[in-house]
Motif scaffolding. Structure first.
Motif, PDB file in Angstrom:
ATOM      1  N   MET A  41      25.552  -0.059   0.005  1.00 45.34           N
ATOM      2  CA  MET A  41      25.587  -1.438  -0.494  1.00 45.34           C
ATOM      3  C   MET A  41      26.823  -2.129   0.044  1.00 45.34           C
ATOM      4  O   MET A  41      27.917  -1.565   0.003  1.00 45.34           O
ATOM      5  CB  MET A  41      25.605  -1.443  -2.028  1.00 45.34           C
ATOM      6  N   ALA A  42      26.658  -3.332   0.570  1.00 50.33           N
ATOM      7  CA  ALA A  42      27.785  -4.040   1.151  1.00 50.33           C
ATOM      8  C   ALA A  42      28.783  -4.433   0.074  1.00 50.33           C
ATOM      9  O   ALA A  42      28.424  -4.788  -1.051  1.00 50.33           O
ATOM     10  CB  ALA A  42      27.289  -5.286   1.890  1.00 50.33           C
ATOM     11  N   GLU A  43      30.073  -4.353   0.438  1.00 47.36           N
ATOM     12  CA  GLU A  43      31.117  -4.704  -0.501  1.00 47.36           C
ATOM     13  C   GLU A  43      31.278  -6.221  -0.542  1.00 47.36           C
ATOM     14  O   GLU A  43      31.108  -6.918   0.445  1.00 47.36           O
ATOM     15  CB  GLU A  43      32.435  -4.051  -0.105  1.00 47.36           C
ATOM     16  N   ARG A  44      31.645  -6.742  -1.698  1.00 46.82           N
ATOM     17  CA  ARG A  44      31.844  -8.178  -1.858  1.00 46.82           C
ATOM     18  C   ARG A  44      33.209  -8.565  -1.337  1.00 46.82           C
ATOM     19  O   ARG A  44      34.221  -7.959  -1.679  1.00 46.82           O
ATOM     20  CB  ARG A  44      31.720  -8.558  -3.338  1.00 46.82           C
ATOM     21  N   LYS A  45      33.252  -9.572  -0.496  1.00 48.20           N
ATOM     22  CA  LYS A  45      34.515 -10.055   0.028  1.00 48.20           C
ATOM     23  C   LYS A  45      35.214 -10.915  -1.019  1.00 48.20           C
ATOM     24  O   LYS A  45      34.603 -11.430  -1.947  1.00 48.20           O
ATOM     25  CB  LYS A  45      34.267 -10.867   1.300  1.00 48.20           C
ATOM     26  N   ASP A  46      36.539 -11.063  -0.840  1.00 49.36           N
ATOM     27  CA  ASP A  46      37.324 -11.794  -1.830  1.00 49.36           C
ATOM     28  C   ASP A  46      36.896 -13.250  -1.960  1.00 49.36           C
ATOM     29  O   ASP A  46      36.988 -13.847  -3.026  1.00 49.36           O
ATOM     30  CB  ASP A  46      38.813 -11.728  -1.462  1.00 49.36           C
ATOM     31  N   ASN A  47      36.444 -13.837  -0.851  1.00 53.61           N
ATOM     32  CA  ASN A  47      36.073 -15.249  -0.879  1.00 53.61           C
ATOM     33  C   ASN A  47      34.618 -15.470  -1.242  1.00 53.61           C
ATOM     34  O   ASN A  47      34.121 -16.586  -1.189  1.00 53.61           O
ATOM     35  CB  ASN A  47      36.377 -15.897   0.473  1.00 53.61           C
ATOM     36  N   GLU A  48      33.885 -14.405  -1.580  1.00 53.70           N
ATOM     37  CA  GLU A  48      32.484 -14.534  -1.952  1.00 53.70           C
ATOM     38  C   GLU A  48      32.346 -14.744  -3.450  1.00 53.70           C
ATOM     39  O   GLU A  48      33.117 -14.206  -4.242  1.00 53.70           O
ATOM     40  CB  GLU A  48      31.694 -13.293  -1.523  1.00 53.70           C
ATOM     41  N   GLN A  49      31.343 -15.508  -3.835  1.00 53.44           N
ATOM     42  CA  GLN A  49      31.085 -15.781  -5.243  1.00 53.44           C
ATOM     43  C   GLN A  49      30.445 -14.560  -5.907  1.00 53.44           C
ATOM     44  O   GLN A  49      29.536 -13.959  -5.365  1.00 53.44           O
ATOM     45  CB  GLN A  49      30.151 -16.983  -5.384  1.00 53.44           C
ATOM     46  N   GLU A  50      30.942 -14.203  -7.080  1.00 52.10           N
ATOM     47  CA  GLU A  50      30.343 -13.111  -7.851  1.00 52.10           C
ATOM     48  C   GLU A  50      29.445 -13.716  -8.919  1.00 52.10           C
ATOM     49  O   GLU A  50      29.892 -14.515  -9.746  1.00 52.10           O
ATOM     50  CB  GLU A  50      31.430 -12.256  -8.509  1.00 52.10           C
ATOM     51  N   TYR A  51      28.174 -13.366  -8.887  1.00 49.84           N
ATOM     52  CA  TYR A  51      27.201 -13.941  -9.809  1.00 49.84           C
ATOM     53  C   TYR A  51      27.038 -13.014 -11.013  1.00 49.84           C
ATOM     54  O   TYR A  51      26.748 -11.827 -10.873  1.00 49.84           O
ATOM     55  CB  TYR A  51      25.863 -14.152  -9.105  1.00 49.84           C
ATOM     56  N   LEU A  52      27.216 -13.572 -12.203  1.00 51.27           N
ATOM     57  CA  LEU A  52      27.188 -12.785 -13.429  1.00 51.27           C
ATOM     58  C   LEU A  52      26.303 -13.472 -14.463  1.00 51.27           C
ATOM     59  O   LEU A  52      26.011 -14.663 -14.364  1.00 51.27           O
ATOM     60  CB  LEU A  52      28.610 -12.630 -14.003  1.00 51.27           C
ATOM     61  N   PHE A  53      25.890 -12.694 -15.466  1.00 51.52           N
ATOM     62  CA  PHE A  53      25.220 -13.290 -16.607  1.00 51.52           C
ATOM     63  C   PHE A  53      26.245 -14.086 -17.402  1.00 51.52           C
ATOM     64  O   PHE A  53      27.361 -13.619 -17.652  1.00 51.52           O
ATOM     65  CB  PHE A  53      24.584 -12.215 -17.492  1.00 51.52           C
ATOM     66  N   ARG A  54      25.866 -15.287 -17.808  1.00 53.94           N
ATOM     67  CA  ARG A  54      26.801 -16.163 -18.508  1.00 53.94           C
ATOM     68  C   ARG A  54      26.735 -16.005 -20.022  1.00 53.94           C
ATOM     69  O   ARG A  54      27.687 -16.331 -20.724  1.00 53.94           O
ATOM     70  CB  ARG A  54      26.518 -17.624 -18.125  1.00 53.94           C
ATOM     71  N   ASN A  55      25.619 -15.532 -20.515  1.00 51.44           N
ATOM     72  CA  ASN A  55      25.465 -15.406 -21.969  1.00 51.44           C
ATOM     73  C   ASN A  55      24.745 -14.094 -22.279  1.00 51.44           C
ATOM     74  O   ASN A  55      23.606 -13.906 -21.878  1.00 51.44           O
ATOM     75  CB  ASN A  55      24.664 -16.587 -22.523  1.00 51.44           C
TER      76      ASN A  55
END
Length: 435
Positions: free
Chosen positions: A1-15
């Motif tokens: 799995m590719a690693e997330r770069k520092d400038n990439e947006q991390e998508y998360l559940f908000r609620n």
């Protein structure tokens, strides 16, 4: 799995909502309950908060520490993606306890519950489907150098009773893919009834064939719907030494796994296609068991047999019949609903027609009133013109009268002066006459 770069947006559940009262299962370390991530229903694995305070007395028994197991499971699931492994959705901090929570896809039930709640034998093609799903997950794990170590019917979850996914990777062991054996100083890491002989030894020395053995136990359980209850691993037997043929020695000897589980195995029809596979998986020596890749091939071949296809077709026909019945019921319900809607529409149309008639009557009344008002406005306008004309004539007359009055006033003033002059003359004449 590719690693997330520092400038990439991390998508998360908000609620995230945890429904702790909607428990899906419990264990010695924690419980699984329903949760809701934004609008997605899912499952949440929570550990009992007190367990996070535990210490590990023996570094060789870290698998007994629930927090270590939890970290292992989260680390594994966050990196794995397979259709027969329960999908990882993320981790979350419980706001009540600040303890980590593992969020996973929501499944229907465990294989244990499915087998125990079934009113009769599981259809053959479903047995093959579930077995094939499980062994596909094992083949994926083993090809990536991972041993599950706790494969049991409680750790196999189902969707719609026909698709299986493996879960609970807290006991999983990562190893060098090139290594032929894995030696560990831990005690038995999984469920004893599903464990192979080499995993129950002290110290246990095993390979991925440990999971193959557990899979064989699952095959017996799936075909018999009986939870495995093997007899003791050892029993006292009389042994004879060839040097002393007349003397018997009582000794504690290991019992072969097939023999330990014979009470359940004997419940399977001798001609059942899964029986020889179970026998092959339950060999005492791990080298004699098939690999998960071989099991995939064997089960894939079973799915091509007429026996499987016939049951699958019957199941498909049953599904089609049920769908047809559901569609028929839905059509009937829709027909009744359409009739009810038509009646409601007719009533609405009648009400609208009445409203239209009332509106038309009001419109006619308003038109008459408008005409009357228009006539009255014309009359008022004519009257205003007449009054204006009369006012102008009256004003002219008034100006003429004012002029005449002014002239009369001037004449009166002149006459008054003449009279006054005459009065003075009369007065002088009187004075003259008097003298």
């Amino acid at each position: 799995m590719a690693e997330r770069k520092d400038n990439e947006q991390e998508y998360l559940f908000r609620n995230v909502q945890l429904f702790k009262n909607a428990t899906l299962g419990t264990g010695s370390y924690g419980a699984v309950c329903k949760a809701k991530c934004d609008q997605l229903l899912c499952a949440a694995k929570l550990l009992y908060p007190v367990l996070f305070q535990m210490t590990v007395p023996d570094p060789g028994k870290e698998h007994r520490h629930p927090f270590r197991r939890f970290e292992t499971e989260c680390a594994f699931l966050s990196r794995v993606n397979h259709p027969n492994i329960v999908q990882y959705l993320g981790t979350y901090r419980d706001p009540d306890t600040n303890a980590p929570v593992l969020l996973m896809e929501l499944m229907d039930e465990s294989l244990t519950h499915f087998l125990e709640s079934s009113p009769g034998d599981i259809p053959y093609h479903i047995q093959v489907n579930l077995s094939y799903n499980i062994v596909q997950a094992l083949a994926f794990l083993h090809s990536n150098g991972i041993i599950h170590r706790d494969l049991s019917s409680n750790n196999v979850l189902l969707i719609a009773g026909n698709r299986a996914k493996v879960t609970d990777f807290g006991m999983s062991k990562f190893r060098d893919i090139n290594a032929t054996r894995l030696a560990t100083m831990t005690t038995c890491p999984g469920t004893p009834a599903f464990m192979s002989p080499e995993a129950l030894n002290e110290p246990p020395v095993y390979t991925e064939k440990l999971d193959t053995f557990s899979f064989g136990v699952l095959l017996v359980q799936t075909t018999t719907r009986q939870f495995p209850k093997p007899t003791d691993s050892y029993e006292m037997r009389e042994l004879f030494d060839p040097r002393f043929p007349n003397q018997a020695i009582r000794a504690k000897v290991p019992v072969p796994e097939i023999e330990r589980r014979q009470a359940h195995i004997s419940l399977i029809e001798p001609t059942h296609p899964l029986l020889p596979i179970a026998h092959h998986c339950l060999k005492d020596k791990d080298a004699e068991r098939p690999s998960s890749q071989q099991l995939c091939q064997i089960l894939d071949a079973l799915k091509r047999t007429p026996q499987y296809q016939e049951g699958s077709q019957q199941d498909l026909d049953q599904v089609i019949r049920e769908k047809d019945e559901q569609i028929t019921e839905q059509l009937q319900a829709n027909h009744h609903l359409i009739i009810e809607n038509e009646m409601v529409m007719r009533e609405k149309n009648e009400q609208i027609a009445q409203k239209d008639m009332q509106l038309q009557t009001h419109q006619e009344t308003l038109t008459k009133s408008y005409k009357q008002l228009h006539t009255q406005a014309n009359e008022i306008q004519t009257l205003q013109a007449t009054l204006q004309h009369e006012a102008e004539a009256r004003e002219k007359q008034l100006r003429k009268l004012n002029q005449e009055l002014q002239s009369s006033k001037e004449n009166t003033f002149a006459l008054r002066q003449v009279i006054d002059q005459r009065d003075r003359e009369v007065s002088q004449l009187r004075q003259t006459l008097a003298s």
